[in-house]
Design a protein around this motif. Structure first.
Motif, PDB file in Angstrom:
ATOM      1  N   GLY A   1       1.432  -9.235  -1.604  1.00 18.97           N
ATOM      2  CA  GLY A   1       0.605  -8.273  -2.308  1.00 18.97           C
ATOM      3  C   GLY A   1       0.709  -6.862  -1.780  1.00 18.97           C
ATOM      4  O   GLY A   1      -0.177  -6.032  -2.003  1.00 18.97           O
ATOM      5  N   LEU A   2       1.798  -6.556  -1.056  1.00 19.51           N
ATOM      6  CA  LEU A   2       1.976  -5.238  -0.453  1.00 19.51           C
ATOM      7  C   LEU A   2       3.007  -4.415  -1.217  1.00 19.51           C
ATOM      8  O   LEU A   2       3.792  -4.950  -2.001  1.00 19.51           O
ATOM      9  CB  LEU A   2       2.421  -5.379   1.008  1.00 19.51           C
ATOM     10  N   THR A   3       2.981  -3.127  -0.960  1.00 26.28           N
ATOM     11  CA  THR A   3       4.011  -2.226  -1.462  1.00 26.28           C
ATOM     12  C   THR A   3       4.774  -1.669  -0.268  1.00 26.28           C
ATOM     13  O   THR A   3       4.395  -1.914   0.886  1.00 26.28           O
ATOM     14  CB  THR A   3       3.390  -1.067  -2.256  1.00 26.28           C
ATOM     15  N   ALA A   4       5.804  -0.881  -0.523  1.00 26.31           N
ATOM     16  CA  ALA A   4       6.617  -0.328   0.567  1.00 26.31           C
ATOM     17  C   ALA A   4       5.817   0.610   1.455  1.00 26.31           C
ATOM     18  O   ALA A   4       6.187   0.860   2.603  1.00 26.31           O
ATOM     19  CB  ALA A   4       7.828   0.400  -0.003  1.00 26.31           C
ATOM     20  N   SER A   5       4.714   1.125   0.966  1.00 25.05           N
ATOM     21  CA  SER A   5       3.869   2.025   1.757  1.00 25.05           C
ATOM     22  C   SER A   5       3.030   1.275   2.782  1.00 25.05           C
ATOM     23  O   SER A   5       2.440   1.886   3.675  1.00 25.05           O
ATOM     24  CB  SER A   5       2.932   2.803   0.828  1.00 25.05           C
ATOM     25  N   GLY A   6       2.967  -0.067   2.654  1.00 23.53           N
ATOM     26  CA  GLY A   6       2.112  -0.855   3.536  1.00 23.53           C
ATOM     27  C   GLY A   6       0.720  -1.075   2.965  1.00 23.53           C
ATOM     28  O   GLY A   6      -0.110  -1.738   3.574  1.00 23.53           O
ATOM     29  N   LEU A   7       0.463  -0.496   1.787  1.00 21.24           N
ATOM     30  CA  LEU A   7      -0.823  -0.662   1.115  1.00 21.24           C
ATOM     31  C   LEU A   7      -0.676  -1.669  -0.017  1.00 21.24           C
ATOM     32  O   LEU A   7       0.388  -1.793  -0.626  1.00 21.24           O
ATOM     33  CB  LEU A   7      -1.323   0.666   0.540  1.00 21.24           C
ATOM     34  N   THR A   8      -1.750  -2.388  -0.313  1.00 21.83           N
ATOM     35  CA  THR A   8      -1.752  -3.265  -1.475  1.00 21.83           C
ATOM     36  C   THR A   8      -1.990  -2.430  -2.720  1.00 21.83           C
ATOM     37  O   THR A   8      -2.448  -1.276  -2.649  1.00 21.83           O
ATOM     38  CB  THR A   8      -2.852  -4.333  -1.373  1.00 21.83           C
ATOM     39  N   VAL A   9      -1.696  -3.010  -3.879  1.00 22.58           N
ATOM     40  CA  VAL A   9      -1.920  -2.300  -5.138  1.00 22.58           C
ATOM     41  C   VAL A   9      -3.394  -1.957  -5.288  1.00 22.58           C
ATOM     42  O   VAL A   9      -3.757  -0.857  -5.727  1.00 22.58           O
ATOM     43  CB  VAL A   9      -1.433  -3.163  -6.331  1.00 22.58           C
ATOM     44  N   ARG A  10      -4.277  -2.873  -4.897  1.00 17.85           N
ATOM     45  CA  ARG A  10      -5.718  -2.623  -5.004  1.00 17.85           C
ATOM     46  C   ARG A  10      -6.145  -1.484  -4.076  1.00 17.85           C
ATOM     47  O   ARG A  10      -6.948  -0.630  -4.461  1.00 17.85           O
ATOM     48  CB  ARG A  10      -6.499  -3.902  -4.663  1.00 17.85           C
ATOM     49  N   GLU A  11      -5.585  -1.445  -2.873  1.00 23.25           N
ATOM     50  CA  GLU A  11      -5.914  -0.355  -1.945  1.00 23.25           C
ATOM     51  C   GLU A  11      -5.462   0.988  -2.504  1.00 23.25           C
ATOM     52  O   GLU A  11      -6.165   2.001  -2.380  1.00 23.25           O
ATOM     53  CB  GLU A  11      -5.256  -0.620  -0.588  1.00 23.25           C
ATOM     54  N   ILE A  12      -4.288   1.008  -3.115  1.00 25.84           N
ATOM     55  CA  ILE A  12      -3.793   2.247  -3.706  1.00 25.84           C
ATOM     56  C   ILE A  12      -4.727   2.730  -4.809  1.00 25.84           C
ATOM     57  O   ILE A  12      -5.048   3.923  -4.897  1.00 25.84           O
ATOM     58  CB  ILE A  12      -2.365   2.049  -4.250  1.00 25.84           C
ATOM     59  N   ASP A  13      -5.168   1.817  -5.657  1.00 21.69           N
ATOM     60  CA  ASP A  13      -6.087   2.192  -6.738  1.00 21.69           C
ATOM     61  C   ASP A  13      -7.368   2.798  -6.178  1.00 21.69           C
ATOM     62  O   ASP A  13      -7.857   3.821  -6.677  1.00 21.69           O
ATOM     63  CB  ASP A  13      -6.428   0.961  -7.582  1.00 21.69           C
ATOM     64  N   VAL A  14      -7.906   2.183  -5.136  1.00 22.44           N
ATOM     65  CA  VAL A  14      -9.154   2.667  -4.550  1.00 22.44           C
ATOM     66  C   VAL A  14      -8.952   4.029  -3.886  1.00 22.44           C
ATOM     67  O   VAL A  14      -9.737   4.963  -4.109  1.00 22.44           O
ATOM     68  CB  VAL A  14      -9.712   1.641  -3.533  1.00 22.44           C
ATOM     69  N   VAL A  15      -7.914   4.163  -3.074  1.00 20.36           N
ATOM     70  CA  VAL A  15      -7.682   5.416  -2.353  1.00 20.36           C
ATOM     71  C   VAL A  15      -7.403   6.566  -3.323  1.00 20.36           C
ATOM     72  O   VAL A  15      -7.834   7.698  -3.101  1.00 20.36           O
ATOM     73  CB  VAL A  15      -6.528   5.255  -1.345  1.00 20.36           C
ATOM     74  N   ARG A  16      -6.693   6.270  -4.408  1.00 21.36           N
ATOM     75  CA  ARG A  16      -6.411   7.320  -5.394  1.00 21.36           C
ATOM     76  C   ARG A  16      -7.717   7.864  -5.984  1.00 21.36           C
ATOM     77  O   ARG A  16      -7.864   9.085  -6.161  1.00 21.36           O
ATOM     78  CB  ARG A  16      -5.520   6.765  -6.509  1.00 21.36           C
ATOM     79  N   LEU A  17      -8.664   6.988  -6.265  1.00 21.33           N
ATOM     80  CA  LEU A  17      -9.945   7.433  -6.816  1.00 21.33           C
ATOM     81  C   LEU A  17     -10.780   8.157  -5.761  1.00 21.33           C
ATOM     82  O   LEU A  17     -11.479   9.123  -6.071  1.00 21.33           O
ATOM     83  CB  LEU A  17     -10.709   6.237  -7.384  1.00 21.33           C
ATOM     84  N   VAL A  18     -10.694   7.711  -4.501  1.00 22.33           N
ATOM     85  CA  VAL A  18     -11.383   8.425  -3.420  1.00 22.33           C
ATOM     86  C   VAL A  18     -10.832   9.843  -3.307  1.00 22.33           C
ATOM     87  O   VAL A  18     -11.578  10.818  -3.151  1.00 22.33           O
ATOM     88  CB  VAL A  18     -11.215   7.680  -2.074  1.00 22.33           C
ATOM     89  N   ALA A  19      -9.516   9.979  -3.415  1.00 18.49           N
ATOM     90  CA  ALA A  19      -8.882  11.292  -3.332  1.00 18.49           C
ATOM     91  C   ALA A  19      -9.335  12.203  -4.469  1.00 18.49           C
ATOM     92  O   ALA A  19      -9.388  13.431  -4.308  1.00 18.49           O
ATOM     93  CB  ALA A  19      -7.362  11.138  -3.357  1.00 18.49           C
TER      94      ALA A  19
END
Length: 206
Positions: free
Chosen positions: A140-158
């Motif tokens: 469930g990871l991406t090349a960045s080391g973040l999961t898709v769900r983490e990316i979605d959350v961090v993008r909205l936090v940003a």
């Protein structure tokens, strides 16, 4: 941009003399002594063959964070990920060597870019695809080391979205959103949400 400091490591004295002479003749370059911490923007290394043993030798040659331009007389058999981790940012194979190409590669590396032969670029992309498909995706990871769900959350936090609204947008509970952020921050050793956003930006995730 000022002059680029360049250090040279070549076992063959004739090759070293030619490389050093070229660098000294160019106003945009300044010769640096190998081994001084942070002294060289780019370290040029001649390799007979680029295998894993030779690439590992680069780690012992100078300091962490060094950017290498390697000149390869023979074949390239090294793992490309290992080479990138060791600091290799550009490579010129013997049949492709030309002084202008050499000069352009030094400048590219000094500016934070890469310069790899097209064949190596293709191999690197194939290797990244395999890693993504066989190692990251099953976890469930991406090349960045973040999961898709983490990316979605961090993008909205940003974007400045508060946790309650993030939960509503993504269809999670607010507690789940908090747990996602806490897990990300803890796993990557980050300090807080702002640090998590900075990490995502630096890694090209958002």
């Amino acid at each position: 941009m000022g002059a680029v400091s360049v250090a040279v490591h070549a076992a063959d004295p004739i090759t070293r003399h030619a490389l050093v002479s070229f660098i000294q003749q160019k106003q945009q370059f300044v010769l640096s002594r190998l081994g001084d911490p942070g002294a060289a923007d780019v370290v040029v290394v001649e390799l007979h063959n680029a295998d894993n043993q030779a690439i590992e030798g680069l780690r012992r040659l100078t300091f962490l964070g060094t950017r290498f331009l390697v000149l390869v007389n023979g074949t390239w058999n090294a793992d490309l990920n290992t080479a990138l981790e060791a600091g290799v940012r550009a490579a010129i194979l013997r049949p492709d060597f030309a002084w202008q190409r050499f000069s352009d590669a030094i400048r590219a590396v000094s500016e934070g870019h890469g310069d790899l032969p097209s064949a190596l670029q293709g191999r690197l992309m194939d290797q990244l695809q395999r890693t993504n498909r066989e190692v990251l995706q099953p976890r469930g990871l991406t090349a960045s080391g973040l999961t898709v769900r983490e990316i979605d959350v961090v993008r909205l936090v940003a974007d400045g979205t508060d946790l309650k609204d993030i939960a509503e947008v993504l269809g999670y509970s607010e507690r789940t959103v908090k747990n996602v952020l806490y897990g990300l921050i803890k796993r990557l050793g980050l300090r807080n949400r702002t640090h998590a956003v900075s990490y995502a930006i630096r890694n090209g995730v958002i």
